[in-house]
Design an enzyme around this catalytic site. Sequence first.
Site, PDB file in Angstrom:
ATOM      1  N   HIS A 107       0.812  -1.214   0.000  1.00  0.00           N
ATOM      2  CA  HIS A 107       0.000   0.000   0.000  1.00  0.00           C
ATOM      3  C   HIS A 107       0.849   1.269   0.000  1.00  0.00           C
ATOM      4  O   HIS A 107       1.907   1.336   0.627  1.00  0.00           O
ATOM      5  CB  HIS A 107      -0.933   0.023   1.216  1.00  0.00           C
ATOM      6  CG  HIS A 107      -0.219  -0.023   2.533  1.00  0.00           C
ATOM      7  ND1 HIS A 107       0.177   1.095   3.209  1.00  0.00           N
ATOM      8  CD2 HIS A 107       0.173  -1.079   3.292  1.00  0.00           C
ATOM      9  CE1 HIS A 107       0.781   0.751   4.326  1.00  0.00           C
ATOM     10  NE2 HIS A 107       0.796  -0.567   4.411  1.00  0.00           N
ATOM     11  N   ASP A 108       0.408   2.249  -0.745  1.00  0.00           N
ATOM     12  CA  ASP A 108       0.961   3.604  -0.736  1.00  0.00           C
ATOM     13  C   ASP A 108       2.370   3.697  -1.328  1.00  0.00           C
ATOM     14  O   ASP A 108       3.043   4.716  -1.151  1.00  0.00           O
ATOM     15  CB  ASP A 108       0.957   4.200   0.678  1.00  0.00           C
ATOM     16  CG  ASP A 108      -0.439   4.228   1.272  1.00  0.00           C
ATOM     17  OD1 ASP A 108      -1.272   4.984   0.760  1.00  0.00           O
ATOM     18  OD2 ASP A 108      -0.700   3.482   2.235  1.00  0.00           O
ATOM     19  N   GLY A 140       5.114  -1.064   2.723  1.00  0.00           N
ATOM     20  CA  GLY A 140       4.299   0.128   2.521  1.00  0.00           C
ATOM     21  C   GLY A 140       5.107   1.411   2.409  1.00  0.00           C
ATOM     22  O   GLY A 140       6.152   1.565   3.030  1.00  0.00           O
TER      23      GLY A 140
END
Length: 262
Positions: free
Chosen positions: A122-123, A140
Amino acid sequence: MKNIHQTAVVEDGAIIGEDCVIEAYAYVSKDTVLGDNVTVKQGARVLGKTKIGDNSRIFSYAIVGDIPQDISYQAQSDTGVIIGKNATIREFCTINSGTHKGDGLTKIGDNAFIMAYCHIAHDCILGNDIILANNATLAGHVEIGDFAVVGGLTPIHQFVKIGESCMIAGASALSQDVVPFCLAEGNRAYIRSLNLVGIRRRFDKEQVESLVSAYRFLFNQGISIKEQSEILLSKTKDENVKKMCEFILNTKRGIPLAKGRD
């Protein structure tokens, strides 16, 4: 003309560009946007608010846009994945949705080449023309600059930044930031040299020589790399050298250097 196999599942609401191919048993969710000439191969899944650029290929059993592997995650709106044009996402890759801990998006630029079994958490923010070899795994919020290469079986710690045109050698483990145009290797990885192969492919002889001189000034003096960066930044007019100095001065996780350097 779209070519969608009768066993594929394309939810109502999905936006499918011209000349897309969606093969048998593939799945495309209702909030997906596929550009023109995108191929989603057998058994691949494109989920959530995922946007994939023109001429991209998602190979079998890759999963793009599923929720993050984050124990604190709860269902969030306005999160998703954006992938640029001409991407190649090979078999069994996983690319997770962004979260509100970032700006909500996991982003990959144009011309990405992501080999089998890679994981992008994520991200993460990946630039243009990046290559991830088999089983590279990004935690992440990792950021990777344009033209960078990560070797196979290499994990990258969360929040690490890898600069433009870097090479991270295979079977390494990276937990700190790598300066643009450099090569890092080892477990734990540290900067070994310039990525000469990579920069010679992009820059002319004069630009390469400027980077070589900058590297020697920054890394081979036996004194503080941040102090050296401040001195060099105040003198240089070379934009690539400025990128190196500014990266060093702005690092939050530190620069991985050989033992005995600070």
